[in-house]
Enzyme design. Sequence first.
Site, PDB file in Angstrom:
ATOM      1  CG  HIS A  61      15.763  38.037  51.295  1.00 42.23           C
ATOM      2  ND1 HIS A  61      14.902  39.103  51.195  1.00 42.23           N
ATOM      3  CD2 HIS A  61      15.177  37.011  50.628  1.00 42.23           C
ATOM      4  CE1 HIS A  61      13.834  38.726  50.508  1.00 42.23           C
ATOM      5  NE2 HIS A  61      13.978  37.461  50.143  1.00 42.23           N
ATOM      6  CG  ASN A 134       9.105  39.035  49.678  1.00 40.85           C
ATOM      7  OD1 ASN A 134      10.163  39.153  50.286  1.00 40.85           O
ATOM      8  ND2 ASN A 134       8.901  38.088  48.788  1.00 40.85           N
ATOM      9  CE1 TYR A 344      12.466  30.663  52.558  1.00 39.18           C
ATOM     10  CE2 TYR A 344      13.060  32.451  54.028  1.00 39.18           C
ATOM     11  CZ  TYR A 344      12.633  32.008  52.797  1.00 39.18           C
ATOM     12  OH  TYR A 344      12.394  32.911  51.792  1.00 39.18           O
TER      13      TYR A 344
END
Length: 490
Positions: A61, A134, A344
């Site tokens: 990303h 997504n 993350y």
Amino acid sequence: MSQGDKERNKNTLTTEAGIPIPDNQNSLTAGKRGPTLMQDHFLFEKLARFNRERIPERIVHAKAAGAHGIFTVTNDITKYTKAKIFSQVGKKTEMFGRFSTVAGEKGSADTVRDVRGFALKFYTEEGNWDMVGNNTPVFFVRDAMKFMDFIHTQKREPQTNLRSPSMWWDFWSLVPESLHQVTILFSDRGIPAGIPHMNGYGSHTYSFINANNERYWVKFHFKTLQGIKNFMDEEGARLAGEDPDWTTRHLFETIKKGDFPKWKLSVQVMPEIEAENYRWNPFDLTKVWPHGDYPLIEVGIMELNRNPENYYAEVEQSAFSPANAVPGISFSPCKMLQARILAYADAHRYRLGVNYEMLPINRPRADVEVRNYHRDGYMRFDNNGGASPIYEPNSFGGPTEDPSYNEPPLKISGDADRYEQKRGVDDDYIQPGNLFRLMKKDEQQRLVKNIVGTLKTTPKNIQERMVKHFLKADKDYGHGVAVGLGLPVG
Ligand code: NDP
């Protein structure tokens, strides 16, 4: 200081320490033709700052566009969740969204066939809720153990530094749970014609917890109100050459024109007890919950209405984490979600530094105070807690826990082991087949053509393995791909 001095200082170039700079064009030299003096500290500051302008690129990303917006509640779902963001019809919450391709580097072309990231940060009054989704409702793998290997297949070959369809198809042919996402990726929706024209999905199953402390399983759907629009392969390839930043430009210009894109947020809600015997494992990220079983319940409208002022500060430094779930919204046993909760935030600590949540784009909005005993670390740019205690429990005051935020206990059973999540032998094939069967004939044909386009460049044993999977999903699907590859139909 006189008014004249103040005015002059407002425009005067300075060093990082605020010292006025007399000359920003000519470096300081020993004589007219002599070497540069070490004393020209501003030249060195410029050189050194320049060398440090890049931070590590996101591994996935990396290429993205972003925008600010507002979320407005349009339907009461308080019987499912106590999350303050949904507490009242008409309630508005500021948010920020970042929309990305997955595999390409920061300078890569936008209009390529790839999944799109759909990462949202809602600045709620009980902290930030990040919905890191997504544009597809499922994913290629359902166990985080496979994630890094999968992403390696999307990156570059070790020897040639080239992307490699052989790596993609080899992995997919050996991991049939990927077939559902592969079918979406190679369908018309694989190259969205602009961020306003794609849906967003939370993808994982999350949970809602209501004021009575009851848990529901939930899936989030953000459906575009602009309508789905896609580029066909040829158009995507043309734009990738002529205007590699097409999607980034399109979002910025659309918002600049005042043409604010909107999405309707709906949820699918499953009572906790139903998860035990549902036909699909509700925590398997390669599966959807068919709408016929769990219909969409409207929640609200998200509108993007403000472009970033500064790309780096707002889009590049924005950091999203599925761990950021506010009271009333929580996790599920989805194995991929469990790993993302850790990974993350960990990626951001590495990429931006341990104090990344203090950056303006990431920190909660004015009415939320952050209180804890975390201290120090690179780039601590607030007062670092001042003189307040740095441990708890303590006798001198400071933030304490609040058990009213405890979630209801989650029932679990069984032995600790490494379990495959499949429920039946056909489990990886039914939903991709359903998707193929809901496509119109011409879309089915384009899907097959898009698949054959890259699969035909791979070794024959990989092609044969893939055809077997397509055949299991749907006879016509497998047949079409086999014919396209010039393979005998089994
Ligand atoms: P439904 O007919 O109720 O829903 C079909 C869904 O498929 C719609 O949400 C539609 O989105 C979406 N869709 C249509 N074409 C594509 C495509 N090329 N790529 C991705 N999504 C597409 O059927 P079911 O709920 O029974 O699901 C059937 C199949 O639809 C599933 O196996 C799954 O592959 C796919 N799907 C299901 C979703 C779900 O949450 N149930 C969500 C998305 C896809 P739209 O309404 O925006 O056109």
